[in-house]
Design a protein around this motif. Structure first.
Motif, PDB file in Angstrom:
ATOM      1  N   HIS A   1     -98.728  -1.699  19.452  1.00 25.81           N
ATOM      2  CA  HIS A   1    -100.168  -1.627  19.690  1.00 25.81           C
ATOM      3  C   HIS A   1    -100.729  -0.281  19.229  1.00 25.81           C
ATOM      4  N   LEU A   2    -100.047   0.800  19.549  1.00 28.56           N
ATOM      5  CA  LEU A   2    -100.499   2.126  19.128  1.00 28.56           C
ATOM      6  C   LEU A   2    -100.499   2.243  17.605  1.00 28.56           C
ATOM      7  N   ALA A   3     -99.512   1.623  16.955  1.00 27.40           N
ATOM      8  CA  ALA A   3     -99.469   1.648  15.500  1.00 27.40           C
ATOM      9  C   ALA A   3    -100.694   0.940  14.917  1.00 27.40           C
ATOM     10  N   ARG A   4    -101.083  -0.189  15.503  1.00 28.38           N
ATOM     11  CA  ARG A   4    -102.272  -0.901  15.025  1.00 28.38           C
ATOM     12  C   ARG A   4    -103.532  -0.056  15.240  1.00 28.38           C
ATOM     13  N   VAL A   5    -103.612   0.563  16.401  1.00 30.07           N
ATOM     14  CA  VAL A   5    -104.764   1.437  16.661  1.00 30.07           C
ATOM     15  C   VAL A   5    -104.814   2.566  15.635  1.00 30.07           C
ATOM     16  N   LEU A   6    -103.656   3.145  15.356  1.00 28.51           N
ATOM     17  CA  LEU A   6    -103.600   4.302  14.466  1.00 28.51           C
ATOM     18  C   LEU A   6    -103.963   3.931  13.031  1.00 28.51           C
ATOM     19  N   ILE A   7    -103.421   2.833  12.516  1.00 27.50           N
ATOM     20  CA  ILE A   7    -103.747   2.468  11.135  1.00 27.50           C
ATOM     21  C   ILE A   7    -105.215   2.075  11.009  1.00 27.50           C
ATOM     22  N   GLY A   8    -105.763   1.473  12.049  1.00 29.27           N
ATOM     23  CA  GLY A   8    -107.193   1.181  12.023  1.00 29.27           C
ATOM     24  C   GLY A   8    -108.028   2.443  11.977  1.00 29.27           C
ATOM     25  N   ARG A   9    -107.607   3.429  12.738  1.00 21.90           N
ATOM     26  CA  ARG A   9    -108.314   4.712  12.751  1.00 21.90           C
ATOM     27  C   ARG A   9    -108.265   5.390  11.376  1.00 21.90           C
ATOM     28  N   LEU A  10    -107.076   5.388  10.764  1.00 24.61           N
ATOM     29  CA  LEU A  10    -106.906   6.082   9.494  1.00 24.61           C
ATOM     30  C   LEU A  10    -107.654   5.376   8.367  1.00 24.61           C
ATOM     31  N   LEU A  11    -107.525   4.043   8.293  1.00 28.31           N
ATOM     32  CA  LEU A  11    -108.226   3.316   7.234  1.00 28.31           C
ATOM     33  C   LEU A  11    -109.740   3.391   7.432  1.00 28.31           C
ATOM     34  N   GLY A  12    -110.180   3.380   8.678  1.00 29.52           N
ATOM     35  CA  GLY A  12    -111.611   3.553   8.935  1.00 29.52           C
ATOM     36  C   GLY A  12    -112.105   4.922   8.498  1.00 29.52           C
ATOM     37  N   ARG A  13    -111.276   5.931   8.719  1.00 28.99           N
ATOM     38  CA  ARG A  13    -111.621   7.288   8.305  1.00 28.99           C
ATOM     39  C   ARG A  13    -111.769   7.360   6.775  1.00 28.99           C
ATOM     40  N   ILE A  14    -110.840   6.716   6.073  1.00 25.97           N
ATOM     41  CA  ILE A  14    -110.936   6.723   4.605  1.00 25.97           C
ATOM     42  C   ILE A  14    -112.170   5.942   4.152  1.00 25.97           C
ATOM     43  N   ALA A  15    -112.425   4.795   4.782  1.00 25.10           N
ATOM     44  CA  ALA A  15    -113.571   3.966   4.392  1.00 25.10           C
ATOM     45  C   ALA A  15    -114.893   4.694   4.587  1.00 25.10           C
TER      46      ALA A  15
END
Length: 249
Positions: free
Chosen positions: A232-246
């Motif tokens: 779950h934390l991994a999903r939260v983290l990748i969402g955060r990072l890809l959102g940051r790039i977007a």
């Protein structure tokens, strides 16, 4: 040194390699940034060539342990030890780096995808030495992000991730995503990468990448962090990072 401290190794002799010139230096050669194995963690944080051509390292460096360790620890040492909870080995995987290894038979270069083999096990053979790290130089078309989730700054991460996208005009041409603290080695999220490739980086693409992590990660189950929580934390983290790039420039 960590292995000695844990009494996992007891060699008869220790050899100081700190003054070998070929293990030092940071320079750009033919589209690759060569980092001598003795490059300090602190240099990854503030060296202008690293900031310009390997920005993922610069983003990860402040999260590594504490200033006293960053001033003494080396990139080569971190990568050769291959601690699965360490930042730099995973970033080598995310950047598509190659490891320059020297031995009695000469030198060879091993891609990061083949270098990390199992828990604290790498492609280094007995009698070989990691002498340099070669990182493909990032350009204007690259987008990257790094973060980790830890109980306290400087602690080992519960989960961490580095993302490197080739994404001109928000269209993802290629992706490399590497996680740490989720298995016995740093792990590339190949299914998540495939979910992003060829798509515009938007909310739907990010959700697809998050969902794909169930194919990529099988984190260990322990008393402190259950496997389901780590995923779950991994999903939260990748969402955060890809959102940051977007959302970036």
């Amino acid at each position: 040194m960590p292995a000695l401290a844990l009494r996992l190794q007891a060699p008869e002799r220790l050899i100081d390699i700190a003054h070998i010139p070929d293990l030092r230096g940071i320079d750009l050669r033919d589209g690759w940034l060569r980092l001598g194995a003795l490059t300090r963690h602190a240099e990854a944080h503030d060296h202008p060539l690293i900031a310009a051509h390997a920005p993922l390292l610069a983003l990860a460096a402040p999260h590594v342990a504490h200033p006293a360790i960053r001033n003494r620890g080396t990139l080569g040492g971190s990568v050769a030890l291959a601690d699965p909870a360490s930042e730099f080995p995973a970033m080598m995987l995310a950047m598509g780096a190659e490891m320059e290894i020297a031995g009695l038979q000469g030198t060879r270069r091993v891609p990061a995808d083949e270098f990390f083999q199992d828990l604290y096990q790498t492609a280094l053979e007995p009698g070989e030495l990691l002498v340099a790290l070669h990182v493909p130089a990032a350009g204007p078309q690259h987008r990257c992000a790094f973060d980790e989730i830890a109980r306290r700054r400087g602690d080992y991460a519960l989960v961490g991730c580095g993302v490197m996208l080739t994404a001109p005009a928000r269209e993802v041409e290629s992706a490399r995503i590497a996680f740490f603290s989720v298995g016995p080695t740093p792990i590339r999220a190949l299914a998540a990468e495939a979910a992003l490739t060829g798509r515009r980086l938007d909310g739907e693409a990010i959700r697809l990448a998050q969902a794909a992590l169930s194919q990529d990660l099988d984190p260990p189950d322990d008393e402190q962090v259950p496997a389901a929580m780590r995923l779950h934390l991994a999903r939260v983290l990748i969402g955060r990072l890809l959102g940051r790039i977007a959302e970036g420039p």
